[in-house]
Scaffold this motif. Sequence first.
Motif, PDB file in Angstrom:
ATOM      1  N   VAL A  38      -6.104  84.631  27.748  1.00 12.65           N
ATOM      2  CA  VAL A  38      -6.517  85.799  26.964  1.00 12.65           C
ATOM      3  C   VAL A  38      -5.304  86.655  26.619  1.00 12.65           C
ATOM      4  O   VAL A  38      -5.155  87.124  25.483  1.00 12.65           O
ATOM      5  CB  VAL A  38      -7.574  86.617  27.733  1.00 12.65           C
ATOM      6  N   PHE A  95      -6.945  94.092  27.845  1.00 16.03           N
ATOM      7  CA  PHE A  95      -7.942  93.478  26.975  1.00 16.03           C
ATOM      8  C   PHE A  95      -9.338  93.644  27.570  1.00 16.03           C
ATOM      9  O   PHE A  95     -10.289  94.034  26.872  1.00 16.03           O
ATOM     10  CB  PHE A  95      -7.633  91.993  26.778  1.00 16.03           C
ATOM     11  N   ALA A 114     -14.556  87.514  27.545  1.00 16.74           N
ATOM     12  CA  ALA A 114     -13.304  87.828  26.840  1.00 16.74           C
ATOM     13  C   ALA A 114     -12.781  86.593  26.110  1.00 16.74           C
ATOM     14  O   ALA A 114     -12.342  86.679  24.956  1.00 16.74           O
ATOM     15  CB  ALA A 114     -12.268  88.347  27.838  1.00 16.74           C
ATOM     16  N   GLU A 132     -13.153  84.796  17.086  1.00 22.14           N
ATOM     17  CA  GLU A 132     -12.167  85.241  16.100  1.00 22.14           C
ATOM     18  C   GLU A 132     -11.408  84.073  15.477  1.00 22.14           C
ATOM     19  O   GLU A 132     -10.515  84.278  14.646  1.00 22.14           O
ATOM     20  CB  GLU A 132     -11.177  86.207  16.758  1.00 22.14           C
ATOM     21  N   ARG A 187     -11.730  95.957  25.432  1.00 26.03           N
ATOM     22  CA  ARG A 187     -12.568  95.141  24.562  1.00 26.03           C
ATOM     23  C   ARG A 187     -13.920  94.783  25.174  1.00 26.03           C
ATOM     24  O   ARG A 187     -14.853  94.420  24.462  1.00 26.03           O
ATOM     25  CB  ARG A 187     -11.826  93.858  24.179  1.00 26.03           C
ATOM     26  N   LEU A 221     -12.422  85.834  21.744  1.00 26.34           N
ATOM     27  CA  LEU A 221     -11.296  85.277  21.001  1.00 26.34           C
ATOM     28  C   LEU A 221     -11.689  83.994  20.283  1.00 26.34           C
ATOM     29  O   LEU A 221     -11.211  83.712  19.175  1.00 26.34           O
ATOM     30  CB  LEU A 221     -10.120  85.033  21.953  1.00 26.34           C
ATOM     31  N   ARG A 232      -9.448  81.939  17.095  1.00 23.81           N
ATOM     32  CA  ARG A 232      -8.123  81.751  17.683  1.00 23.81           C
ATOM     33  C   ARG A 232      -7.943  80.340  18.240  1.00 23.81           C
ATOM     34  O   ARG A 232      -6.817  79.877  18.387  1.00 23.81           O
ATOM     35  CB  ARG A 232      -7.890  82.769  18.788  1.00 23.81           C
ATOM     36  N   SER A 283      -4.165  87.033  22.761  1.00 27.57           N
ATOM     37  CA  SER A 283      -4.424  88.364  22.193  1.00 27.57           C
ATOM     38  C   SER A 283      -3.168  89.196  22.042  1.00 27.57           C
ATOM     39  O   SER A 283      -3.132  90.138  21.237  1.00 27.57           O
ATOM     40  CB  SER A 283      -5.419  89.127  23.078  1.00 27.57           C
TER      41      SER A 283
END
Length: 404
Positions: free
Chosen positions: A200, A211, A81, A88, A215, A85, A90, A204
């Motif tokens: 997370v 999540f 997880a 992405e 996800r 991210l 982040r 998120s």
Amino acid sequence: MTDTDPRDLGLCPDRLERIDAWMRRYVDEGKLAGLSVHFARRGKTGFARAHGKADIARDRRFDTETIVRIYSMTKPLTSVAVMMLYEEGRFQLDDPLSRFLPDFAEMRVAVGGNRVKLETVPALRPITIRDLLTHTSGLTYGFMEATLVDALYRVHGIDFQTSEHSLADLVARVAKQPLLAQPGAEWNYSVATDVLGHLVAVVSGLPFSEFLRERVLKPLGMHDTDFFVAEDKRERFAANYAFDRTGQLKVYDDSEGSRFLSPRPVTSGGGGLTGTAPDYLRFCRFILNRGELDGVRLLGRKTVELMIANHLPGDMAAMGQPRFSESAYTGIGFGLGFSVMLDPAKAQIVGTPGEVAWGGLASTSFWIDPAEDLAVVLFAQLIPSSALPIRRELRVLTYAALVD
């Protein structure tokens, strides 16, 4: 049983039967109530057997769909997880944790003293996200009962398994305690992955449990894996056992009345999940496939390769004296959520450099061997995981069955 001929997967049927006999022996001798072993090779299940009882008192059979507490085998899923991210954009792995969780901005490190007055010094650098993923953050676990910092965790109720407080509240309590070591200096098993679960959620904007379900678990088809056992699945939930003083099995956590039967205020990314062996084997195949399973891709292959690489300067033994682990220390490194085999000879166990693994408190374990295209999942329910040498024995039996 499986529909695949083991010989098509480079497995010897006669040697696989040794695993079955080994499983039966542990049950017949009363050392395990029940257990299951699943493994996949070349994308297909080559072995799936279960023996014994999931619940002795209620005469429930331990089968391939039995739901168990996987405890610390939750950690690799939480790490996935985090890395989703990361992909992405982040954060970067070397970003300070305090960028997202400001409570960790001014950490101090315990260097001596006593229960009355603990001596501390400022941390030389911030805790990074990578430190949390590799257990080199300086955090600890209260249950170890080995240091003054461990004691502080107990005093302040930092227990992600049993607390009635929220995940955010517990993480805030962690941030108020001194570190066991300077960030990056030592390998110490800890609540780091629970902190990552909160990270997370913060990054998120979703509750961590949501999540992970939406996800990770659902896309991977892990439909029996969750932070609690739903009412319609309770008949499949195993009891958890321990040995009494005479060496006989006693119930440690009943299958009925367990805290795992209902949602809890805190969702532990370090050890809160329950699930089935087929579910976890799907996760292992996802890692073997470098981030993809059955047409669903959650991570890029280069990200998975980064996760399963060793991120320590050497093995765990070279980074201080680990007090507890679900792995041996010598010859074993650590990646981003997994232990990593560096040298089977030094580890004194058959294996392959580059394989990744971990286990859970109740004698569950897995390992993934990319070189052999092999993934193995062992499920039992016996606390503690060090009570029996079943993980090491299964490794020997499994590798002995590879004949191609």
